[in-house]
Scaffold this active site. Structure first.
Site, PDB file in Angstrom:
ATOM      1  N   ASP A   1       0.831  -1.197   0.000  1.00 12.92           N
ATOM      2  CA  ASP A   1       0.000   0.000   0.000  1.00 12.92           C
ATOM      3  C   ASP A   1       0.869   1.252   0.000  1.00 12.92           C
ATOM      4  O   ASP A   1       2.075   1.187  -0.257  1.00 12.92           O
ATOM      5  CB  ASP A   1      -0.948  -0.016   1.200  1.00 12.92           C
ATOM      6  CG  ASP A   1      -2.319   0.561   0.865  1.00 12.92           C
ATOM      7  OD1 ASP A   1      -2.422   1.797   0.772  1.00 12.92           O
ATOM      8  OD2 ASP A   1      -3.258  -0.218   0.677  1.00 12.92           O
TER       9      ASP A   1
ATOM     10  N   HIS B   1      -4.027   5.431   3.771  1.00 14.09           N
ATOM     11  CA  HIS B   1      -4.828   4.404   3.102  1.00 14.09           C
ATOM     12  C   HIS B   1      -4.502   3.004   3.610  1.00 14.09           C
ATOM     13  O   HIS B   1      -5.402   2.194   3.905  1.00 14.09           O
ATOM     14  CB  HIS B   1      -4.590   4.503   1.593  1.00 14.09           C
ATOM     15  CG  HIS B   1      -5.440   3.576   0.785  1.00 14.09           C
ATOM     16  ND1 HIS B   1      -4.945   2.419   0.213  1.00 14.09           N
ATOM     17  CD2 HIS B   1      -6.728   3.629   0.428  1.00 14.09           C
ATOM     18  CE1 HIS B   1      -5.906   1.803  -0.455  1.00 14.09           C
ATOM     19  NE2 HIS B   1      -6.996   2.517  -0.344  1.00 14.09           N
TER      20      HIS B   1
ATOM     21  N   SER C   1     -10.893  -0.992  -2.262  1.00 10.95           N
ATOM     22  CA  SER C   1      -9.742  -1.015  -1.368  1.00 10.95           C
ATOM     23  C   SER C   1     -10.041  -1.775  -0.089  1.00 10.95           C
ATOM     24  O   SER C   1      -9.132  -2.277   0.561  1.00 10.95           O
ATOM     25  CB  SER C   1      -9.332   0.413  -1.000  1.00 10.95           C
ATOM     26  OG  SER C   1      -8.698   1.044  -2.065  1.00 10.95           O
TER      27      SER C   1
END
Length: 538
Positions: free
Chosen positions: A178, A218, A396
């Site tokens: 990520d 994220h 995601s």
């Protein structure tokens, strides 16, 4: 004036000619390969070798590191910078001018040079660069009110029963690729991971340092859907798995180097013995549009990252990839590496199990079913950077939610190969016999996948489970919450009692290796409830 105009034109042409390009240079040998193959622990950990042995995967040329002398010679070439390397593809990601890169082709150990700008590689077949809005490579965040806890996103996959049987990812290792993991080392939802030493390490490939608790938030949210834990609010799908955290995504730039960094991280995951890679990233359009992919490239074999993923699969790992969030945008298809031949691409549905409009859809450009399966990606429950439990939307999150359940299933079925686990997940899905381009084979039923494999006798909800059946040596007894002081009795076909045992935990094992092959009857009693059935001893 004519002279000045000529000079201006000259400098414009020179600047264009001298533009720095990204490219891959492929090498043709590894002169020290036999030395590594004779001493496998110099290139892979014991856990990696054990994973290979379990799945009968032999070591080969791809496992050997890139020959360092070749790297040194290319780094020493005029104007060339080596940005990343891949032993699997025996290639280096480099930067330099077109002429500097082309000069490398003269080196005896270079097989070919492949520019990220495909027009520099010579004529291509009907390649049309699309002028479209830049793709959001990670997610569309849609934070809203916290409507409760994470039960729905696990229950949708019928994963609660796996957790109740203590299949929570224990013993499995997941690598998360990520853009960063800030606050994972401090906020409360990850305290359980930290206290139990389940974060095994990581690396920042973008900045080439070991501070992986940095970068984009994220990855923090992604990790929380698998490993997060706040009692009464958030339970990840694999709370007892262990994790490596790798930063491969550059938040400031969108370019092909990120694909190469991903492959480099995947190779390290393989070396460390990781079981599952989860990737909530996808690539199609880059800052330099000359480097961008087209839909035709989404064929599983064109992009560098898709080819790297397939090699990761060949090493025995499962690669779970978010399909993308482009469903309602000009680029509405899956993004790479979701197109890879052996990627398990995950679409998104809402809390009711209906297609989420933002979820990228298939098929791959060569006509394969994509996404493969789907999970809740709209209003997924997770932890934000401050450690607050909230919701957000995107494939995601449907991706790692699925990855965690796969870890839990694989824990229950440790003898299965990566291919077998992936097939079980697909076959358990809601529309396996009639897949579509939005949710693929549908929403998997992980308990059904477990039952179909272990030979569990299926009972109505609230009853006991006896498995495997037929049994070789050990049977497991699982029973619902609210039952205690359970007694199981085995009888032969003459009605004679041959074994009796009291069980006090939610799941227990009983050895039957001393019993002869044949049919037996069992009776389970608890809280005034009696359940009877047949058990076959192999």
């Amino acid at each position: 004036m004519k002279k000045l105009a000529f000079l201006a034109l000259f400098f414009i042409q020179f600047a264009t000619f001298a533009q720095v390009e990204d490219a891959w240079v492929y090498l043709n040998a590894k002169p020290d390969s036999q030395q590594y193959l004779n001493n496998p622990l110099t290139m892979l950990t014991q856990r990696s070798l054990d994973r290979r042995a379990t799945q009968n995967i032999a070591l080969d040329f791809k496992d050997v590191p890139v020959y360092q002398t070749y790297i040194d010679q290319i780094e020493a070439a005029d104007g060339i910078s080596v940005m990343a390397k891949s032993k699997w593809l025996n290639a280096l990601h480099i930067r330099g001018t077109q002429s500097q890169i082309n000069a490398l082709a003269a080196l005896s150990f270079v097989t070919k040079v492949d520019f990220a700008d495909k027009t520099l590689n010579g004529p291509s077949k009907n390649r049309t660069l699309q002028t479209i809005n830049k793709v959001n490579k990670t997610m569309e965040t849609a934070s809203d009110f916290n409507y409760g806890n994470s039960l729905n996103q696990i229950q949708m996959l019928n994963g609660v029963q796996l957790h109740q049987q203590n299949y929570t990812g224990s013993g499995k290792i997941i690598a998360v690729m990520d853009g960063g993991f800030p606050a994972v080392n401090t906020v409360a939802p990850f305290a359980r991971l930290r206290d139990n030493n389940q974060i095994l390490g990581g690396y920042d490939y973008v900045n080439r340092n070991e501070n992986f608790y940095a970068g984009l938030s994220h990855g923090t949210m992604v990790l929380s859907t698998m490993g997060g834990y706040v009692e009464g609010q958030l339970v990840g799908t694999a709370p007892d798995a262990s994790y490596y955290l790798f930063i491969t995504e550059d938040g400031n730039n969108e370019g092909p180097l990120e694909e190469s960094l991903w492959v480099e991280a995947a190779e390290e995951a393989d070396r460390l013995g990781v079981d599952i890679i989860t990737t909530s990233l996808g690539y199609s359009v880059f800052d330099n549009t000359a480097y961008s992919h087209t839909y035709a490239d989404m064929n599983g074999t064109t992009t560098f990252i898709a080819r790297g993923l397939d090699i990761a699969y060949s090493r025995g790992m499962i690669c779970v990839v978010s399909a993308g969030n482009e469903g309602s945008k000009p680029w509405h298809y899956i993004t790479t590496p979701a197109d890879a031949l052996h990627a398990l691409a995950i679409g998104a549905v809402n809390a009711q199990g209906n297609y989420a409009s933002f979820s990228s859809y298939g098929p791959s450009s060569d006509g394969r079913v994509k996404p493969d399966v789907s999970a809740q990606g709209q209003a997924s429950v997770l932890s934000n950077l401050a450690g607050n439990i909230t919701t957000a939307s995107g494939t995601s999150f449907s991706g790692p939610i699925m990855a965690g359940m796969i870890a839990s299933l694989w824990q229950a079925l440790p003898g299965k190969t990566n291919e077998e686990i992936m097939q079980l997940v697909k076959e358990s899905a809601s529309i396996y016999n009639s897949p579509n381009d939005q949710i693929g084979y549908g929403i998997p039923d992980f308990y059904d996948a477990l039952q179909s494999t272990l030979g569990i006798q299926s009972f109505a909800e609230g009853q006991f489970l006896v498995y495997p059946n037929p049994v070789a040596s050990v049977i497991s007894i699982a029973f619902p919450l609210g039952f205690d002081n359970v007694k199981i009795t085995l009888y032969n076909t003459l009605g004679q009692e041959i074994l009796q045992k009291n069980i006090t935990s939610q799941s227990s094992e009983i050895g039957v290796e001393n019993l002869k092959s044949g049919i037996y009857l069992y009776q389970i009693e608890s809280n005034g409830t009696t359940q009877k059935g047949k058990l076959i001893r192999k």
